[in-house]
Enzyme design. Structure first.
Site, short mmCIF file in Angstrom:
data_model
loop_
_atom_site.label_atom_id
_atom_site.label_comp_id
_atom_site.label_asym_id
_atom_site.label_seq_id
_atom_site.Cartn_x
_atom_site.Cartn_y
_atom_site.Cartn_z
N GLU A 166 -11.42 -3.54 -7.20
CA GLU A 166 -10.86 -2.71 -6.14
C GLU A 166 -9.58 -3.41 -5.70
O GLU A 166 -9.63 -4.49 -5.13
CB GLU A 166 -11.89 -2.64 -4.99
N GLU A 200 -16.97 2.08 -5.34
CA GLU A 200 -17.90 1.40 -4.47
C GLU A 200 -18.49 2.41 -3.50
O GLU A 200 -18.06 3.55 -3.42
CB GLU A 200 -17.18 0.30 -3.68
N CYS A 221 -6.36 -1.93 2.37
CA CYS A 221 -5.87 -1.36 1.09
C CYS A 221 -5.63 0.12 1.24
O CYS A 221 -4.92 0.71 0.44
CB CYS A 221 -6.76 -1.61 -0.10
C1 UN1 Z 1 -9.99 -1.80 2.62
O1 UN1 Z 1 -8.92 -1.56 3.15
O2 UN1 Z 1 -10.11 -2.69 1.79
O3 UN1 Z 1 -11.27 3.46 4.87
C2 UN1 Z 1 -11.23 -1.07 2.97
C3 UN1 Z 1 -11.02 2.42 5.47
C4 UN1 Z 1 -12.14 1.42 5.69
C5 UN1 Z 1 -12.31 0.56 4.51
C6 UN1 Z 1 -11.03 -0.07 4.05
N1 UN1 Z 1 -13.38 2.13 5.95
O4 UN1 Z 1 -9.91 2.16 5.86
#
Ligand code: UN1
Length: 497
Positions: A252, A466, A286
């Site tokens: 990821e 995931e 991310c």
């Molecule tokens: C991440 O940024 O690695 O959707 C995960 C979201 C969170 C998870 C982010 N529930 O921004």
């Protein structure tokens, strides 16, 4: 100031120092004078001990009925719930995110635990008719073996839970290597796993650096599976190592997520989404919004309102209830964001607001960067192409919906995406044509829920997802079983023709 926590590795059900006896410090990014934890600086020898323990524990853990494994996962959910405030407070100090977001991070872990606790009573396979008489056919899930979980600092509880809980329910054992910056959070999380009754050796924690601990895990012959969240560059190296040794690998990685705002959008809603998507978690998700693709008819109006809202954002320590935007995680990340501002200026982008290290009372000893909006950005510029992972958003003007989609897709990444429009036809075209693992209609690019697949296309991932039931495909293998109760040899494709 709280007393620093003394962290240990957790191997075979015991809390241990690193064999080297060395430690490193995990510091508060909002106040680097405060040490949050002293943490073992582990090496290959510690990895070896953890892998041996996990391998041994696998022999019995895989035979524990999944509904019984689920009861332990349910207990983990209870443990996370009862220690939510404590975990969130440590997370806010150690990682820097604002307290409500830290609580949300723990809540994501809780939701995940209750989801996978239920999964232990499903783990459905298929039964299907055989083409031959008196023959039965079915599929069942098998665990993979020992899983190495390598996790980032931006979601110190949620992401380890996304990985560990489906891994456990499927019957795998684990060596967990958290990011160095969130070692205290990882320690508390491991305590919760231990208190929930996870048997010795089933879940092991080894603190330390990527090049030392991460590398030892990915190259270790007794590791069967690596689940990694982090940069695309490191992910490519992890994949190459795993490819050579036939390990399963789930990656990821980066994102360059965009929000499109069309001329027919509810602008107030789109503004709120943009602020939350771009500057929530200081842009260190991310899924963060790092490009705003704006239709030219609303761009001027939208931009001036965006500037106004951004100017009201309060920078500070995540633990301060008035803070909207916390610090960056560490000096390297601050330097990275500073570097991208230089790149932006060289490329001819205009800095509308922010663009520099934040000054002010209470900010002197933290990695604070002002929320930044870049204008006159074109899709080819590096700031529109490369992941910055900070509070920086680029505005790109487009003339049409088709151009908006083309600009959004003009990226090597494909994690999250958002479109603000009131036009149902455009909404459905966007769902179909956007190259991303996640698309939001009239919602920001952040906010994934644990029972749905999470992941991306192109350089963001390697085809796995995931969360939700999709994660079971990372942590299990299909076994196809044929049972012939005819009492004779039956040759498929021959005897029934
Ligand atoms: C991440 O940024 O690695 O959707 C995960 C979201 C969170 C998870 C982010 N529930 O921004």
């Amino acid at each position: 100031m709280n007393k620093p926590l003394t962290c240990r590795n957790y191997i075979n059900g015991q809390w241990r120092s690193a064999q080297s006896g060395k430690f490193f410090e995990s510091l508060n990014p909002a106040n680097w004078g405060e040490c949050i934890a002293n943490v073992p600086l582990s090496s290959e020898a510690d990895v070896q001990a953890a892998v041996v323990a996990a391998r041994q524990a696998y022999l019995s853990w895989r035979l524990v009925p999944a509904p019984v494994r689920s009861e332990i996962i349910h207990q983990i959910g209870q443990g996370l719930s009862s220690r939510k405030e404590e975990l969130a407070s440590v997370m806010s100090r150690e990682m820097g995110k604002v307290l409500t977001e830290a609580q949300g991070d723990v809540q994501e872990g809780i939701d995940c635990a209750f989801y996978y606790a239920g999964e232990g009573r499903r783990l459905f396979g298929q039964t299907t008719p055989s083409e031959l008489s008196n023959k039965f056919a079915m599929t069942m899930r098998m665990p993979i073996g020992v899983a190495a979980l390598i996790t980032p600092w931006n979601f110190p509880v949620a992401i380890p839970c996304w990985k560990a809980l489906p891994a456990l329910v499927c019957g795998n054992t684990i060596v967990f290597k958290p990011a160095k910056d969130v070692s205290a959070c990882a320690t508390l999380l491991t305590e919760i796993f231990a208190d929930a009754g996870v048997p010795p050796g089933v879940f092991n924690l080894v603190h330390g650096s990527g090049p030392e601990v991460g590398q030892s895990l990915t190259t270790h012959p007794e590791i069967d599976l690596v689940s990694f969240t982090g940069s695309s560059q490191t992910g490519a190296e992890v994949a190459a190592i795993c490819g050579r040794s036939h390990k399963r690998v789930s990656l990821e990685m980066g994102g360059k997520n965009a929000q499109i705002v069309m001329e027919d959008a509810n602008l107030e809603l789109a503004l709120e989404g943009a602020i939350w998507g771009a500057f929530g978690t200081t842009g260190q998700r991310c899924t963060a919004t790092s490009r705003l693709i704006l239709h030219r008819d609303i761009k001027a109006d939208f931009t001036s309102k965006l500037l106004e809202k951004t100017s009201k954002l309060q920078l500070g320590a995540g633990t301060n209830p008035n803070t909207d935007v916390g610090p960056l995680i560490n000096e390297a990340q601050l330097n990275r964001v500073k570097h991208y501002l230089e790149v932006a200026r060289e490329e001819g982008a205009t800095v509308l607001t922010g663009g520099k290290v934040a000054q002010g009372s209470g900010l002197e000893q933290g990695y604070f960067f002002e929320p930044t909006i870049l204008d006159n950005v074109t899709s080819q510029m590096r700031v529109a192409q490369e992941e910055i992972f900070g509070p920086v958003v680029s505005l790109i003007e487009v003339k049409s919906f088709e151009e908006a989609i083309a600009v959004l897709n003009d990226s090597r990444y494909g994690l999250s995406s958002a479109v603000y429009t009131q036009n149902v036809n455009r909404a459905f075209q966007a769902m179909r044509d956007i190259e991303a693992g996640i698309t939001y209609i009239n919602g920001p690019t952040i906010g994934a829920e644990v029972h749905l697949p999470f992941g991306g296309v192109k350089a963001t991932g390697n085809g796995h997802r995931e969360a939700g039931s999709a994660a079971l495909d990372i942590f299990s293998d299909w076994k196809t079983v044929y049972v012939d109760f005819s009492g004779q040899l039956q040759r498929a494709q021959i005897d029934n023709r």
